[in-house]
Design an enzyme around this catalytic site. Structure first.
Site, short mmCIF file in Angstrom:
data_model
loop_
_atom_site.label_atom_id
_atom_site.label_comp_id
_atom_site.label_asym_id
_atom_site.label_seq_id
_atom_site.Cartn_x
_atom_site.Cartn_y
_atom_site.Cartn_z
N ASP A 1 -36.55 57.60 -63.31
CA ASP A 1 -36.33 57.06 -61.97
C ASP A 1 -37.39 57.62 -61.03
O ASP A 1 -37.45 58.83 -60.82
CB ASP A 1 -34.92 57.48 -61.54
CG ASP A 1 -34.56 57.01 -60.15
OD1 ASP A 1 -35.41 56.43 -59.46
OD2 ASP A 1 -33.40 57.23 -59.76
N ILE A 2 -38.19 56.75 -60.45
CA ILE A 2 -39.31 57.20 -59.62
C ILE A 2 -38.85 57.92 -58.34
O ILE A 2 -39.60 58.71 -57.78
CB ILE A 2 -40.25 56.00 -59.30
CG1 ILE A 2 -41.65 56.50 -58.94
CG2 ILE A 2 -39.67 55.11 -58.21
CD1 ILE A 2 -42.72 55.42 -58.95
N ASN B 1 -41.68 43.58 -51.24
CA ASN B 1 -41.99 42.16 -51.02
C ASN B 1 -42.67 42.02 -49.67
O ASN B 1 -42.74 42.98 -48.90
CB ASN B 1 -40.72 41.30 -51.14
CG ASN B 1 -39.67 41.72 -50.13
OD1 ASN B 1 -39.91 41.67 -48.93
ND2 ASN B 1 -38.51 42.16 -50.61
N VAL C 1 -36.60 48.53 -57.95
CA VAL C 1 -37.11 49.84 -57.54
C VAL C 1 -37.14 49.94 -56.00
O VAL C 1 -36.91 51.02 -55.43
CB VAL C 1 -38.48 50.12 -58.20
CG1 VAL C 1 -39.58 49.22 -57.69
CG2 VAL C 1 -38.85 51.58 -58.04
N ASP C 2 -37.36 48.83 -55.33
CA ASP C 2 -37.36 48.79 -53.86
C ASP C 2 -36.00 49.24 -53.31
O ASP C 2 -35.91 50.11 -52.43
CB ASP C 2 -37.68 47.34 -53.43
CG ASP C 2 -38.06 47.20 -51.97
OD1 ASP C 2 -38.20 48.23 -51.28
OD2 ASP C 2 -38.21 46.04 -51.51
N GLY D 1 -40.47 43.19 -63.03
CA GLY D 1 -39.02 42.99 -62.96
C GLY D 1 -38.73 41.56 -62.54
O GLY D 1 -39.10 40.62 -63.25
N TYR E 1 -40.19 39.74 -60.53
CA TYR E 1 -41.39 38.92 -60.33
C TYR E 1 -41.98 38.42 -61.66
O TYR E 1 -42.97 37.68 -61.67
CB TYR E 1 -42.43 39.67 -59.51
CG TYR E 1 -42.16 39.67 -58.01
CD1 TYR E 1 -41.03 39.05 -57.48
CD2 TYR E 1 -43.02 40.29 -57.11
CE1 TYR E 1 -40.77 39.04 -56.12
CE2 TYR E 1 -42.77 40.29 -55.74
CZ TYR E 1 -41.65 39.66 -55.25
OH TYR E 1 -41.41 39.66 -53.90
N1 AR6 Z 1 -37.69 53.87 -60.92
C1 AR6 Z 1 -38.75 53.37 -61.59
N2 AR6 Z 1 -38.84 52.08 -61.97
C2 AR6 Z 1 -37.81 51.26 -61.66
C3 AR6 Z 1 -36.66 51.70 -60.95
C4 AR6 Z 1 -36.62 53.07 -60.58
N3 AR6 Z 1 -35.60 53.59 -59.91
N4 AR6 Z 1 -35.81 50.64 -60.81
C5 AR6 Z 1 -36.39 49.59 -61.42
N5 AR6 Z 1 -37.59 49.94 -61.92
P1 AR6 Z 1 -38.68 45.21 -59.72
P2 AR6 Z 1 -40.95 43.44 -58.99
C6 AR6 Z 1 -38.60 49.13 -62.64
O1 AR6 Z 1 -37.82 44.04 -60.00
O2 AR6 Z 1 -40.89 42.75 -60.29
C7 AR6 Z 1 -37.40 43.67 -55.23
O3 AR6 Z 1 -36.24 43.00 -54.85
C8 AR6 Z 1 -38.15 47.88 -63.35
O4 AR6 Z 1 -37.58 48.19 -64.61
O5 AR6 Z 1 -38.13 46.36 -58.97
O6 AR6 Z 1 -42.30 43.89 -58.48
C9 AR6 Z 1 -38.48 43.68 -54.14
O7 AR6 Z 1 -37.91 43.72 -52.85
C10 AR6 Z 1 -39.47 47.13 -63.49
O8 AR6 Z 1 -40.16 47.62 -64.66
O9 AR6 Z 1 -40.02 44.76 -58.88
C11 AR6 Z 1 -39.19 42.38 -54.38
O10 AR6 Z 1 -38.54 41.29 -53.77
C12 AR6 Z 1 -40.26 47.57 -62.27
O11 AR6 Z 1 -39.54 48.67 -61.70
C13 AR6 Z 1 -39.13 42.22 -55.88
O12 AR6 Z 1 -38.00 42.98 -56.32
C14 AR6 Z 1 -40.43 46.49 -61.22
O13 AR6 Z 1 -39.26 45.70 -61.11
C15 AR6 Z 1 -40.35 42.78 -56.56
O14 AR6 Z 1 -40.29 42.48 -57.92
#
Ligand code: AR6
Length: 176
Positions: free
Chosen positions: A13-14, A27, A36-37, A126, A128
């Protein structure tokens, strides 16, 4: 020091990582979301959103491929660098260049703010839907190229949440 010794990989977890800056996969609204956001805003507290709102008032959000910086609130990091990854739309809409821009602009913003350590999630892979293997290749090579040309960053850590991304980043790092 060679760039190879300045790239690390970990699973988890980052929000728990103690570095100068963690990167958020945000976003264009900068006002939060899931993945992650959501985790970063939940763990970091309202100070992060307050600073995001000020940036929105000043420049109207953040374009895809660009990055902005805020406090990290209650997180162990000092800063959050918010970058907006591309939504995958088949691959012929400039997605690869935009993802490269995310890594490059985040690294440059870290350097501009005198950071020496920075952690990245797997941006765009994720909701996206950017294909994980292609994203891992872009992530590792963009970071390696940047470090090769820049001596001030001491450590870049890829923080993978899922096993598949961990394996893919690990494979790309071995090819460096
Ligand atoms: N620590 C590290 N990595 C994580 C964590 C965490 N706590 N939680 C999830 N990931 P995503 P995107 C990973 O969907 O595709 C949001 O709603 C996850 O497994 O978070 O860039 C924003 O507001 C994946 O590998 O981001 C935008 O609307 C990676 O983080 C949209 O999602 C990215 O997944 C951005 O989509």
């Amino acid at each position: 020091m060679s760039f190879r010794n300045r790239i690390d990989l970990t699973k988890g977890d980052i929000t728990k990582v103690k570095v100068d800056a963690i990167v958020n996969a945000a976003n264009t609204s900068l006002l939060g979301g899931g993945g992650v956001d959501g985790a970063i805003h939940r763990a970091g507290g309202p100070e992060i959103l307050n600073e995001c709102r000020k940036i929105v008032a000043r420049q109207g959000g953040c374009k895809t491929g660009e990055a902005v910086i805020t406090t990290a609130g209650n997180l162990p990091a000092r800063f959050v660098i918010h970058t907006v990854g591309p939504v995958w739309n088949g691959g012929d809409k400039g997605e690869e260049k935009k993802l490269t821009d995310c890594y490059r602009n985040s690294l440059q913003l870290a350097v501009d703010n005198k950071c020496s350590t920075i952690a990245f999630p797997n941006i765009s892979t994720g909701v996206y839907r950017f294909p994980k293997a292609a994203a891992a290749q872009i992530a590792v090579h963009t970071v390696a190229d940047f470090l090769d040309a820049n001596e001030t960053l001491g450590k870049v850590i890829f923080v993978c949440f899922d096993e598949e991304s961990y394996e893919l980043i690990s494979k790309e790092m071995m090819l460096l």
